[in-house]
Design an enzyme around this catalytic site. Structure first.
Site, PDB file in Angstrom:
ATOM      1  N   HIS A  67      27.409  75.862  51.874  1.00  0.00           N
ATOM      2  CA  HIS A  67      28.866  75.674  51.167  1.00  0.00           C
ATOM      3  C   HIS A  67      29.449  74.434  51.454  1.00  0.00           C
ATOM      4  O   HIS A  67      30.244  73.851  50.534  1.00  0.00           O
ATOM      5  CB  HIS A  67      29.411  77.007  51.138  1.00  0.00           C
ATOM      6  CG  HIS A  67      29.017  78.057  50.333  1.00  0.00           C
ATOM      7  ND1 HIS A  67      29.857  78.563  49.443  1.00  0.00           N
ATOM      8  CD2 HIS A  67      28.027  78.639  50.065  1.00  0.00           C
ATOM      9  CE1 HIS A  67      29.256  79.590  48.540  1.00  0.00           C
ATOM     10  NE2 HIS A  67      27.720  79.512  48.963  1.00  0.00           N
ATOM     11  N   THR A 195      16.189  85.153  53.151  1.00  0.00           N
ATOM     12  CA  THR A 195      15.739  86.072  54.098  1.00  0.00           C
ATOM     13  C   THR A 195      16.227  87.066  55.095  1.00  0.00           C
ATOM     14  O   THR A 195      15.761  87.879  55.406  1.00  0.00           O
ATOM     15  CB  THR A 195      14.307  85.422  54.713  1.00  0.00           C
ATOM     16  OG1 THR A 195      13.538  86.403  55.525  1.00  0.00           O
ATOM     17  CG2 THR A 195      14.902  84.233  55.626  1.00  0.00           C
ATOM     18  N   ASP A 253      11.976  85.022  58.380  1.00  0.00           N
ATOM     19  CA  ASP A 253      10.644  84.924  57.881  1.00  0.00           C
ATOM     20  C   ASP A 253      10.125  84.801  56.342  1.00  0.00           C
ATOM     21  O   ASP A 253      11.319  84.686  55.664  1.00  0.00           O
ATOM     22  CB  ASP A 253       9.903  86.172  58.344  1.00  0.00           C
ATOM     23  CG  ASP A 253      10.343  87.452  57.651  1.00  0.00           C
ATOM     24  OD1 ASP A 253      11.132  87.317  56.938  1.00  0.00           O
ATOM     25  OD2 ASP A 253       9.641  88.656  58.002  1.00  0.00           O
TER      26      ASP A 253
END
Ligand code: HEM
Ligand SMILES: *[C@@H]1O[C@H](CO)[C@@H](O)[C@H](O)[C@H]1NC(C)=O
Ligand SMILES: *[C@@H]1O[C@H](CO)[C@@H](O)[C@H](O)[C@H]1NC(C)=O
Ligand SMILES: *[C@@H]1O[C@H](CO)[C@@H](O)[C@H](O)[C@H]1NC(C)=O
Ligand SMILES: *[C@@H]1O[C@H](CO)[C@@H](O)[C@H](O)[C@H]1NC(C)=O
Ligand SMILES: *[C@@H]1O[C@H](CO)[C@@H](O)[C@H](O)[C@H]1NC(C)=O
Ligand SMILES: CC(=O)N[C@H]1CO[C@H](CO)[C@@H](O)[C@@H]1O
Length: 326
Positions: A67, A195, A253
């Site tokens: 951001h 993730t 991952d």
């Protein structure tokens, strides 16, 4: 032209070149080696203390790097508080409602100001803390070059304009990434930051209850996953959060790619990675190879993102408090 004139011109040219060099430099490894030798250790230690207590701050701190960089470059404009009713800064914009981790940045800055006042920029702290947080929580890491300086302007309108919405399609995502010098490959690589971390219902409930403004459910969403999400998020629920990676929510991952591939990408912007040959091709190649290159690619793309429009040399300033211009 006389020899004197030529050498004067040459001298002027040299002065101009030097001025340019002094004004805008490249980021380097260990910018604070001499001026604040403990800087990176302090960032690491304070970040780790917060992560040990609350590991959910790790994704929050990684999100801050994104951001900050997408709006006006990586200049800590994301941290500026509004100082009067007329200037809404970036943190007052809707995409920032769900940002967290500001207390960690403030604690780091306070400690650094004790050791070496006025030396370490808030823009560098954001990038270092984002990396250290992920390293502490999940073991993954990348190189962070330093030497950024802090900006003095922050506008909510720019945050709305420059940050991609979770309801973006592929073309919109591509355009917002290109606007900050990032490629389609960077898009698919960096999106996998999802993730880890969570999202609030309003970031995706449009897909459940009012897809494309027609009241239905997004047909590209796996039906069982859609059912699960509806149970978690009744209409108009603003507060509930859901893991972004339903496969391995607490591992850095390729669980995210597995989820997207199974039509369990949470946002339309996640699902959109299947709509383009290049992004889908990359995603599938990582699935076939169990994420062979993703982590390395992630570091490479982060290094591209964190160099975008940085202030260096004598540009900008070193803020004393990250929330306010000096
Ligand atoms: C591709 C465009 C992207 C879109 C549309 C997007 C959008 C979002 C949204 C809507 C949320 C959830 C906010 C909430 O409801 O609480 C979120 C969370 C998150 N985003 Fe992204 N994002 C994008 C790219 C990125 C990138 C490039 C990174 C980092 C490199 C990133 C890192 C994160 C992380 C770590 C979270 C979880 C934050 C937490 O748990 O507090 N995102 N993103
Ligand atoms: C800072 O120290 C590191 C480790 O010794 C070195 O790799 C790096 O080049 C140094 N950077 C600067 C700017 O002196
Ligand atoms: C530890 O984390 C909890 C939330 O998980 C928070 O309420 C508390 O303030 C944190 N403590 C410190 C010292 O940061
Ligand atoms: C807030 O507004 C004032 C006056 O309009 C301006 O000088 C200042 O730069 C603005 N602050 C930020 C952080 O943009
Ligand atoms: C669904 O979206 C349409 C178009 O954006 C909007 O006019 C309508 O009010 C929305 N319905 C609900 C229940 O939010
Ligand atoms: C994407 O791949 C398909 C099949 O390989 C091909 O038919 C199509 O033309 C490609 N689209 C683009 C935009 O490259
Ligand atoms: C973290 C943060 O500062 N969030 C702000 C986002 O914007 C709203 C207003 O729209 C503020 O109330 C929040 O404090």
């Amino acid at each position: 032209m006389s020899a004197l004139k030529i050498s004067v011109l040459f001298f002027l040219e040299l002065v101009i070149q030097l001025a340019i060099v002094a004004n805008s430099q490249e980021l380097v490894l260990g910018f604070y080696n001499d001026t604040c030798p403990e800087a990176e250790n302090i960032v690491n230690q304070v970040t780790a203390l917060y992560i040990y207590n609350d590991s959910t701050l790790a994704p929050a701190l990684l999100r801050l790097t994104f951001h900050d960089c997408f709006v006006r470059g990586c200049d800590a404009s994301i941290l500026l508080e509004p100082t009067n009713a007329n200037n809404a800064t970036e943190i007052t914009a809707p995409p920032n409602l769900t940002l967290r981790g500001f207390e960690v940045i403030d604690a780091i800055k306070t400690k650094l100001e004790e050791y070496c006042p006025g030396v370490v920029s808030c823009a560098d702290i954001i990038q270092l803390a984002g990396r250290d947080a992920i390293q502490t929580a999940y073991g993954a890491s990348w190189v962070v070059l330093t030497g950024r300086r802090d900006g003095t302007v922050s506008l909510a309108s720019e945050a709305l304009e420059d940050l991609p919405s979770p309801y973006s399609n592929f073309d919109a995502l591509k355009q917002k990434f290109e606007a900050v010098g990032l490629s389609v490959k960077d898009l698919v690589v960096l999106s996998a930051a999802h993730t880890v971390g969570v999202a609030h219902c309003p970031s995706f409930s449009g897909r459940l209850y009012n897809f494309s403004g027609e009241g239905g459910t997004d047909p590209s969403l796996d039906p069982n996953y859609a059912k699960f999400l509806k149970q978690k998020c009744p209409p108009n629920d603003q507060l509930t959060t859901v893991y972004q990676d339903p496969i391995t929510p607490n591992k850095f991952d390729i669980g995210y790619y597995v989820a997207v591939d199974q039509h369990e990408g949470l946002f339309e912007s996640d699902a959109a990675l299947l709509d383009d040959n290049e992004t889908r091709g990359y995603l599938e190649s990582q699935l076939w190879t169990m994420g062979w290159t993703w982590l390395e690619d992630f570091g490479v793309s982060m290094m591209k993102m964190y160099k975008f429009k940085v202030l260096t040399g004598t540009e900008g300033e070193i803020r004393k408090k990250c929330g306010y211009v000096n």
